[in-house]
Design an enzyme around this catalytic site. Structure first.
Site, PDB file in Angstrom:
ATOM      1  N   ASN A  77       0.873  -1.181   0.000  1.00  0.00           N
ATOM      2  CA  ASN A  77       0.000   0.000   0.000  1.00  0.00           C
ATOM      3  C   ASN A  77       0.907   1.228   0.000  1.00  0.00           C
ATOM      4  O   ASN A  77       1.509   1.559   1.021  1.00  0.00           O
ATOM      5  CB  ASN A  77      -0.899  -0.026   1.245  1.00  0.00           C
ATOM      6  CG  ASN A  77      -1.735   1.249   1.364  1.00  0.00           C
ATOM      7  OD1 ASN A  77      -1.747   2.074   0.460  1.00  0.00           O
ATOM      8  ND2 ASN A  77      -2.413   1.399   2.490  1.00  0.00           N
ATOM      9  N   LYS A 118       0.115   4.313  -0.287  1.00  0.00           N
ATOM     10  CA  LYS A 118      -0.472   5.554   0.265  1.00  0.00           C
ATOM     11  C   LYS A 118      -0.171   6.722  -0.679  1.00  0.00           C
ATOM     12  O   LYS A 118      -0.374   6.577  -1.871  1.00  0.00           O
ATOM     13  CB  LYS A 118       0.019   5.764   1.703  1.00  0.00           C
ATOM     14  CG  LYS A 118      -0.235   4.492   2.543  1.00  0.00           C
ATOM     15  CD  LYS A 118      -0.008   4.645   4.014  1.00  0.00           C
ATOM     16  CE  LYS A 118      -0.248   3.293   4.697  1.00  0.00           C
ATOM     17  NZ  LYS A 118      -0.112   3.343   6.147  1.00  0.00           N
ATOM     18  N   HIS A 137      -9.692   1.131   4.974  1.00  0.00           N
ATOM     19  CA  HIS A 137      -8.358   1.259   5.564  1.00  0.00           C
ATOM     20  C   HIS A 137      -8.454   2.182   6.780  1.00  0.00           C
ATOM     21  O   HIS A 137      -9.243   3.121   6.794  1.00  0.00           O
ATOM     22  CB  HIS A 137      -7.374   1.820   4.544  1.00  0.00           C
ATOM     23  CG  HIS A 137      -5.966   1.792   5.050  1.00  0.00           C
ATOM     24  ND1 HIS A 137      -5.453   2.792   5.844  1.00  0.00           N
ATOM     25  CD2 HIS A 137      -4.992   0.860   4.918  1.00  0.00           C
ATOM     26  CE1 HIS A 137      -4.207   2.464   6.171  1.00  0.00           C
ATOM     27  NE2 HIS A 137      -3.905   1.309   5.618  1.00  0.00           N
ATOM     28  N   GLU A 190      -6.814   4.593   7.772  1.00  0.00           N
ATOM     29  CA  GLU A 190      -6.697   6.036   7.508  1.00  0.00           C
ATOM     30  C   GLU A 190      -7.988   6.585   6.908  1.00  0.00           C
ATOM     31  O   GLU A 190      -8.344   7.742   7.126  1.00  0.00           O
ATOM     32  CB  GLU A 190      -5.477   6.297   6.612  1.00  0.00           C
ATOM     33  CG  GLU A 190      -4.188   6.096   7.408  1.00  0.00           C
ATOM     34  CD  GLU A 190      -3.060   5.437   6.663  1.00  0.00           C
ATOM     35  OE1 GLU A 190      -3.007   5.518   5.418  1.00  0.00           O
ATOM     36  OE2 GLU A 190      -2.207   4.807   7.338  1.00  0.00           O
ATOM     37  N   GLU A 235      -5.525  -4.777  10.454  1.00  0.00           N
ATOM     38  CA  GLU A 235      -4.475  -3.788  10.667  1.00  0.00           C
ATOM     39  C   GLU A 235      -4.771  -3.025  11.950  1.00  0.00           C
ATOM     40  O   GLU A 235      -5.558  -2.064  11.934  1.00  0.00           O
ATOM     41  CB  GLU A 235      -4.426  -2.803   9.493  1.00  0.00           C
ATOM     42  CG  GLU A 235      -4.046  -3.429   8.170  1.00  0.00           C
ATOM     43  CD  GLU A 235      -3.479  -2.399   7.209  1.00  0.00           C
ATOM     44  OE1 GLU A 235      -2.375  -2.625   6.713  1.00  0.00           O
ATOM     45  OE2 GLU A 235      -4.122  -1.362   6.982  1.00  0.00           O
ATOM     46  N   GLY A 248       2.465   2.318  10.810  1.00  0.00           N
ATOM     47  CA  GLY A 248       3.426   3.404  10.669  1.00  0.00           C
ATOM     48  C   GLY A 248       4.100   3.780  11.973  1.00  0.00           C
ATOM     49  O   GLY A 248       4.726   4.830  12.070  1.00  0.00           O
ATOM     50  N   SER A 272       3.381  -2.054  10.374  1.00  0.00           N
ATOM     51  CA  SER A 272       4.829  -2.121  10.625  1.00  0.00           C
ATOM     52  C   SER A 272       5.450  -3.472  10.275  1.00  0.00           C
ATOM     53  O   SER A 272       6.366  -3.948  10.955  1.00  0.00           O
ATOM     54  CB  SER A 272       5.141  -1.729  12.077  1.00  0.00           C
ATOM     55  OG  SER A 272       4.768  -0.382  12.299  1.00  0.00           O
TER      56      SER A 272
END
Ligand code: 13P
Length: 253
Positions: free
Chosen positions: A9, A11, A96, A98, A168, A174, A213
Site C-alpha cells: 500500500n 499511500k 483502511h 486512515e 491492521e 506506521g 509495521s
C-alpha cells in the site's frame, strides 16, 4: 490452502515516474511465483502507469486505495468503482484505518463500498482494526467483529469467498510497533471463526492479511503464524530492493 498475498500500500507515495522506475528495478528481481500472490495499491493517479509497467506480468495484481461509496454522480474529486476497473484495477482497499480515522469513513460506507466493488468486478480487501484506546479497553474483538459484519453487510453468503480481509491494528500502522505473531493470529482466528459461523467451510477460503509495521525482519515470523495469510505493507514496500526482499521471503509453511 490459501496462497499467501504480499500487498504493497503506497499511500501517497510514488507518482507515475517513480512507480515506473520502481518496477523497472523490482520486476527483474522477482520471479513469477506460483506459491504467492503480489499486489500493489498505488495512488489512483499512478495506477495506469503501474498497470502499463505490469503488462507482461499479469500475475501481479493492482488495486486502488479507496473508492467512493456511490457508483457515479456529482462527487468532485472522488474515484468510482467502474472507473477504477476501467483503468485496470482488479482490487480495492475498503475501510483502511486512515479512511476510517482520518477521513471519518463509517462502517456503513464500508458496506456500500464492498457491495459496489463486487458489482464492478473488483475484489475488495476489507480492512479492520482497533485503535490503541479500544485495545486497552479490551474491545479489540468487538470492534473488528463489528467492522467485519458491517463491511460484509450487503454481501451474500455465496459472495463471501470473493472478499479479502486485512487486520491492521491502528496502533501498529506506521509506528514501528508490530503486533506479535501470536497477537495477529489470535485476532485472525476471531475473524476466521466469524466467517465460518456465517458461511461454513466457504469462510475457510478467505485470505486474512496482517498489516502494521511489517518489515523484512518480522515478515517471515508473521507469515508462519496460524491464520496469517499475507501481509499488507506500507513503509517497507516503498523501496524496490527492500520490497523485493520481502516478497521473496522463504515461506515456512
Ligand atoms: P506500515 O506498514 O507503514 O505500518 O503501514 C501499514 C498499512 O497501513 C498498510 O495498509
Amino acid at each position: 490452502m490459501r496462497t499467501p498475498i504480499f500487498a504493497a500500500n503506497w499511500k501517497l507515495n510514488h507518482g507515475p515516474s517513480d512507480a515506473r522506475a520502481f518496477l523497472q528495478r523490482f520486476l527483474p528481481q522477482v520471479p513469477r511465483f506460483d506459491d504467492r500472490t503480489l499486489a500493489f495499491f498505488p495512488p489512483a493517479l499512478t495506477l495506469p502507469a503501474v498497470v502499463e509497467a505490469l503488462r507482461d506480468r499479469p500475475e501481479v495484481l493492482v488495486g486502488v486505495q479507496n473508492v467512493h461509496s456511490e457508483p457515479a454522480g456529482a462527487y468532485t474529486g472522488e474515484n468510482a468503482v467502474a472507473i477504477a476497473r476501467d483503468a485496470g484495477a482488479r482490487l480495492v482497499l475498503v475501510g483502511h484505518s486512515e479512511r476510517r480515522h482520518v477521513f471519518g469513513e463509517s462502517d456503513e460506507a464500508t458496506g456500500r463500498k464492498v457491495r459496489l466493488a463486487l458489482d464492478a468486478h473488483l475484489t475488495p480487501m476489507l480492512c479492520v482494526g482497533e485503535t490503541l484506546a479500544e485495545r486497552e479497553a479490551g474491545e479489540t474483538e468487538s470492534v473488528v467483529l463489528r467492522q467485519l459484519a458491517a463491511g460484509l453487510g450487503a454481501v451474500t453468503d455465496a459472495e463471501v469467498g470473493q472478499v479479502l480481509l486485512a487486520y491492521e491494528p491502528v496502533w501498529a500502522i506506521g509506528t514501528g510497533r508490530t503486533a506479535t505473531p501470536a497477537d495477529a493470529s489470535a485476532i485472525h482466528t476471531v475473524l476466521r471463526t466469524a466467517l465460518r459461523s456465517r458461511v461454513g467451510e466457504r469462510g475457510a477460503g478467505v485470505p486474512i492479511l496482517y498489516g502494521g509495521s511489517v518489515n523484512r525482519g518480522n515478515v517471515q515470523e508473521l507469515l508462519a503464524a496460524p491464520e496469517v495469510d499475507g501481509v499488507l505493507v506500507g513503509g517497507a514496500s516503498l523501496d524496490a530492493d527492500g520490497w523485493s526482499a520481502i516478497v521473496r521471503t522463504e515461506l515456512s509453511r
